[in-house]
Design an enzyme around this catalytic site. Structure first.
Site, PDB file in Angstrom:
ATOM      1  N   LYS A 110      32.643  76.787   2.184  1.00 47.64           N
ATOM      2  CA  LYS A 110      33.110  75.598   2.906  1.00 47.64           C
ATOM      3  C   LYS A 110      31.940  74.657   3.208  1.00 47.64           C
ATOM      4  CE  LYS A 110      37.691  76.418   4.115  1.00 47.64           C
ATOM      5  NZ  LYS A 110      38.548  77.359   4.801  1.00 47.64           N
ATOM      6  N   LYS A 190      39.492  78.351  -6.924  1.00 44.53           N
ATOM      7  CA  LYS A 190      40.551  78.848  -6.041  1.00 44.53           C
ATOM      8  C   LYS A 190      41.334  77.683  -5.452  1.00 44.53           C
ATOM      9  CE  LYS A 190      40.634  80.087  -1.307  1.00 44.53           C
ATOM     10  NZ  LYS A 190      41.975  79.863  -0.891  1.00 44.53           N
ATOM     11  N   LYS A 193      43.777  74.595   0.546  1.00 45.12           N
ATOM     12  CA  LYS A 193      44.275  73.401   1.241  1.00 45.12           C
ATOM     13  C   LYS A 193      43.164  72.389   1.414  1.00 45.12           C
ATOM     14  CE  LYS A 193      47.018  76.181   4.144  1.00 45.12           C
ATOM     15  NZ  LYS A 193      45.921  76.950   4.768  1.00 45.12           N
TER      16      LYS A 193
END
Ligand code: ATP
Ligand code: MG
Length: 321
Positions: A110, A190, A193
């Site tokens: 992230k 992957k 969202k």
């Protein structure tokens, strides 16, 4: 057996969430005592806007029911309705080595994607461990990206039990289905969202078809045979197609003469049919928000009863009582 899983209201639910977590959750609600929650504290690690978060929470509550989670069978609740989870996260943090968190891929991924490296994102696995351990969960259906977090959870529970006595916490198992462990996104990474690479679970026909047409492929000419290994189109089609359809798709790849647009159209058609029921249930629920919100409120009451039992046990064990 107690089953637990959570999904973040961090954006529109996508087919990776469905196959990785939601479908197994629906299946498992008949196999034991199920606890399924909207991970809204977690979503705050990437969503900094109150109205967006509020809307996403409502949407996810609708999706839970549209996908077939049944409040008669499962306790369906919102993470922040049980703020006690933060206390358990704190207790777990006291036995959590920094290195354990530093090794977590999800945090590194992230941050690499541009999200702020804040403390909550870093400490996410400790809160997630608390989510699971607060309900004495035995089995946690998740996608492969959560495997490492489940290992952290088991590790922390083991450390608490070593220090404060066996049986203080129940050590859970992950359930990761091989064929749906990592659903690829439009870009082949992957599907997530927060990565802007998703095929949403529900939405307008035109918009979804358009997004499926964006699936990244190579530049093999229409007339030539196309590779099947590592193909995102094939991986997506596999989620919906039966054996016969799948064999046809592979044969047409190998034969040549079909363009990727044709293959993507097949993915879209299969997708559209597969989720017809979820779409229609969703429409119904959108017009019945009082019912949806009632389910979540009732779930909170049940979840809190369980949570307070476990937290009480932990408080005694660690010397807070
Ligand atoms: P975010 O980008 O905000 O982390 P996400 O799409 O990864 O969102 P989560 O709410 O973090 O979704 O994960 C919910 C559940 O869905 C987890 O069990 C996770 O393992 C599963 N999941 C998420 N993405 C995939 C995927 N691409 N394939 C299979 N399972 C997935
Ligand atoms: Mg995620």
């Amino acid at each position: 057996m107690r089953i637990l899983t959570g999904l973040q209201p961090s954006g529109k639910l996508h087919i990776g969430n469905y196959f990785g977590a939601m479908e197994p959750a629906v299946h498992l609600q008949d196999q034991g005592e199920a606890f399924y929650f909207i991970a809204d504290y977690h979503a705050m690690t990437t969503t900094g806007d109150a109205a967006t978060l509020r809307g996403n929470i409502q949407d996810l509550a609708i999706d839970f029911l549209a996908c077939g989670l049944d409040p008669e069978k499962a306790t369906i609740f919102r993470q922040s309705d049980i703020p006690e989870v933060n206390e358990l996260a704190w207790v777990l943090s006291t036995v959590c080595p920094m290195g354990l968190l530093e090794r977590c891929h999800s945090y590194k991924d992230k941050v690499a994607k541009g999200f702020a490296a804040n403390h909550a994102l870093f400490a996410y696995p400790a809160l997630m461990a608390a989510d699971i351990l607060l309900y004495d969960a035995d089995l946690v259906p998740v996608g492969k990206d959560q495997k490492q977090h489940l290992e952290v959870t088991r590790d922390l529970a083991g450390k608490i039990n070593d220090r404060y006595g066996e049986g203080t916490l129940v050590i859970p198992e992950a359930q990761i289905k091989e064929h749906t462990a990592v659903v690829p996104g439009l870009d082949g990474q992957k599907m997530s969202k927060s990565y802007n690479n998703t095929i949403p679970l529900t939405g307008g026909k035109k918009a979804i078809r358009k997004s499926i047409m964006r699936v990244v492929t190579d530049s093999t000419a229409v007339e030539d045979p196309k590779p099947t290994d590592g193909s995102t189109v094939i991986a997506l089609y596999k989620l919906f197609a039966d054996d016969e359809q799948m064999a046809q798709m592979i044969a047409d790849h190998e034969a040549g003469g079909f363009g990727y647009g044709d293959f993507k159209q097949r993915v879209f058609d299969a997708y559209w049919e597969y989720f017809a029921e979820v779409r229609s249930k969703r429409e119904e629920l959108e017009n019945n928000l009082d019912y949806v919100n009632g389910v979540i409120a009732q779930g909170a009451e049940k979840a809190r009863q369980e949570a307070s039992k476990v937290l009480d046990r932990v408080r005694h064990a660690v010397g807070l009582r």
